[in-house]
Design an enzyme around this catalytic site. Structure first.
Site, PDB file in Angstrom:
ATOM      1  N   ASP A   1      -2.748  -0.955  -6.095  1.00 20.75           N
ATOM      2  CA  ASP A   1      -1.586  -1.856  -6.037  1.00 20.75           C
ATOM      3  C   ASP A   1      -2.011  -3.145  -5.330  1.00 20.75           C
ATOM      4  OD1 ASP A   1      -1.835  -0.451  -3.545  1.00 20.75           O
ATOM      5  OD2 ASP A   1       0.118  -1.245  -2.960  1.00 20.75           O
TER       6      ASP A   1
ATOM      7  N   GLU B   1      -0.524   0.998  -1.167  1.00 22.37           N
ATOM      8  CA  GLU B   1      -1.106   0.538   0.099  1.00 22.37           C
ATOM      9  C   GLU B   1      -0.372  -0.667   0.670  1.00 22.37           C
ATOM     10  OE1 GLU B   1      -3.639  -1.276   3.095  1.00 22.37           O
ATOM     11  OE2 GLU B   1      -2.979  -2.240   1.273  1.00 22.37           O
TER      12      GLU B   1
HETATM   13 ZN   LIG Z   1      -6.195  -3.877   0.724  1.00 18.79          ZN
END
Ligand SMILES: [Zn+2]
Length: 447
Positions: A91, A154
């Protein structure tokens, strides 16, 4: 494989690796709430496909109770070989036009400087590219056992810590390799050895039971917003250093980031200076910092001639490695509770106390990584810290306390502009990192 053979092989693989990187940059895989889900699914599927082709036959989307799933795979190496967990995330940060992009963030663009521009080019699709390239360098048969984890959340409310806590068995290893960092300057190798922690709280200041007319009462009746401003100003001294008794501070022993290279990534306006004292490395990695990251008060549009009875701020404090986050937050709370002017009432709510992380040193994995870096880059690797924190590291450490950590990647700090406009990566840096990772696995296998 000798180093020279790895280097040659990787060089030949680079056009394919960069083509894959560009293909992935073009997928706007933003996992933030409110962004479309389709690109995230497309990104996960394409990433899966690429890693399966690269040798992870059993790569799959892991089951998670909420959010986008991480990709997980296991590839057994030779009998008795060490186990390495490879990490990256698929992501990316959003890329609003208001950030001031000079090219479309979702159209990978090779500019004259040779770098590839686009959101995620560095953070962390370059990490995916590094893992892919390394697998191809070994023709899909690396000399160690690999457990692959590619996170999908993340940059937002990560679900990976929960996943690790629920399945610690999947993360047993000798070495975690987190490919989501970078050298200070492309071509000059460093290993990240310490990351600051992050504590935060909200503070509300109250001076009056209800608002008052500022003409009739102003000058004698205390204003909560002014009281809050005075309270916040006590958190730092005139130089901008943290001025809170009991908060730990230190000095950085490793590599120095030059002020010049730091300034490349800091859009200071004319006449504005940096804050704090000591070297840039001291200030970023070994000393605490305090920022007011949000304020709740009456807006300008909604303002009238009224003395505000209440105002709140959210305060974030970065804490230094080796400290107890609860104790550091205690010191901040105690300061806020005792420094408001005019007897103003202060209420502090603790929001977060995430520890700093010191990478254990002296192990075989870290020294192999240091050698691999030095060989791949042709110069000695030095140590740097990171001002930001990665709470996942603590969770991984708890899941497998004996494992070592290597934190590195192709996100060069002075030019990559991660999370900002015109993010970019240097393909030559990806190439060197692929070589470094391949050499690391070779060295681990031969110990
Ligand atoms: Zn990163």
């Amino acid at each position: 494989m000798p180093a020279s053979e790895i280097q040659e092989k990787v060089r030949a693989l680079m056009p394919g690796v960069i083509a894959n990187l560009e293909e992935l940059i073009a997928i706007p895989s933003v996992a933030f709430p409110g962004y479309p889900e389709e690109p995230m699914h497309r990104m996960a599927e394409r990433t899966l496909e690429l890693f399966r082709e690269a040798g992870f036959a059993d790569a799959h989307l892991a089951e998670v109770p909420h959010g986008y799933p991480p990709i997980y795979a296991e590839l057994p190496g030779p009998e008795g070989s060490p186990v390495v967990v490879l990490y990256a995330h698929y992501d990316v940060q959003p890329a609003p036009e208001s950030q001031g992009w000079s090219t479309d963030p979702w159209t990978p663009t090779r500019k004259e400087d040779g770098r590839v521009y686009g959101r995620g080019a560095a953070d962390d699709k370059s990490g995916l590219a590094t893992h892919l390239g390394m697998m191809r360098a070994f023709d899909g048969k690396p000399p160690v056992t690999i457990r692959l984890i590619l996170e999908g959340m993340e940059e937002t409310e990560s679900n990976l810590e929960e996943f690790v806590e629920a399945h610690p068995d999947l993360f047993q290893c000798d070495l975690f390799v987190v490919c989501d960092m970078g050298n200070l300057v492309a071509g000059e190798p460093v290993l990240t050895t310490a990351l600051r922690g992050d504590v935060s709280c909200t503070v509300t200041v109250r001076t009056l039971d209800h608002p008052l007319h500022s003409g009739v009462f102003g000058g004698a009746a205390p204003d909560a917003m002014m009281a809050l401003a005075r309270l916040l100003s006590t958190l730092v001294d005139d130089a901008g250093d943290v001025a809170v008794a009991g908060v730990t501070t230190g000095t950085w022993e490793g590599a120095e980031q030059s002020e010049e290279s730091f300034l490349e990534g800091v859009p200071l306006l004319d006449g504005v200076s940096l804050i704090g004292t000591g070297t840039v490395s001291d200030r970023l990695w070994a000393k605490p910092s305090i920022n007011a990251i949000g304020i709740d008060t009456t807006s300008i549009a909604g303002s009238s001639n009224v003395i505000l009875p209440q105002a709140s701020a959210k305060i974030s404090m970065r804490i230094v490695p080796g400290t107890d986050p609860e104790a550091e937050l205690d010191a901040l709370v105690a300061h806020l509770e005792s420094h408001a002017p005019w007897g103003a009432q202060v209420e502090v709510k603790r929001v977060k106390a995430a520890p700093a992380f010191l990478v254990p040193s002296g192990g075989a994995g870290v020294s192999a990584a240091r050698e691999a870096m030095s060989e791949a880059f042709g110069s000695e690797a030095s140590e740097v810290g990171s001002g930001g924190s990665i709470p996942l590291l603590q969770t991984l450490h708890e899941a497998c306390p004996a494992a070592e950590f290597v934190l590195w990647g192709p996100e060069d700090m002075d030019k990559a502009r991660i999370h900002a406009s015109d993010e970019s990566v240097d393909p030559a840096e990806i190439e060197r990192m692929i070589v470094a990772q391949a050499l690391l696995l070779e060295k681990l296998a031969s110990r």
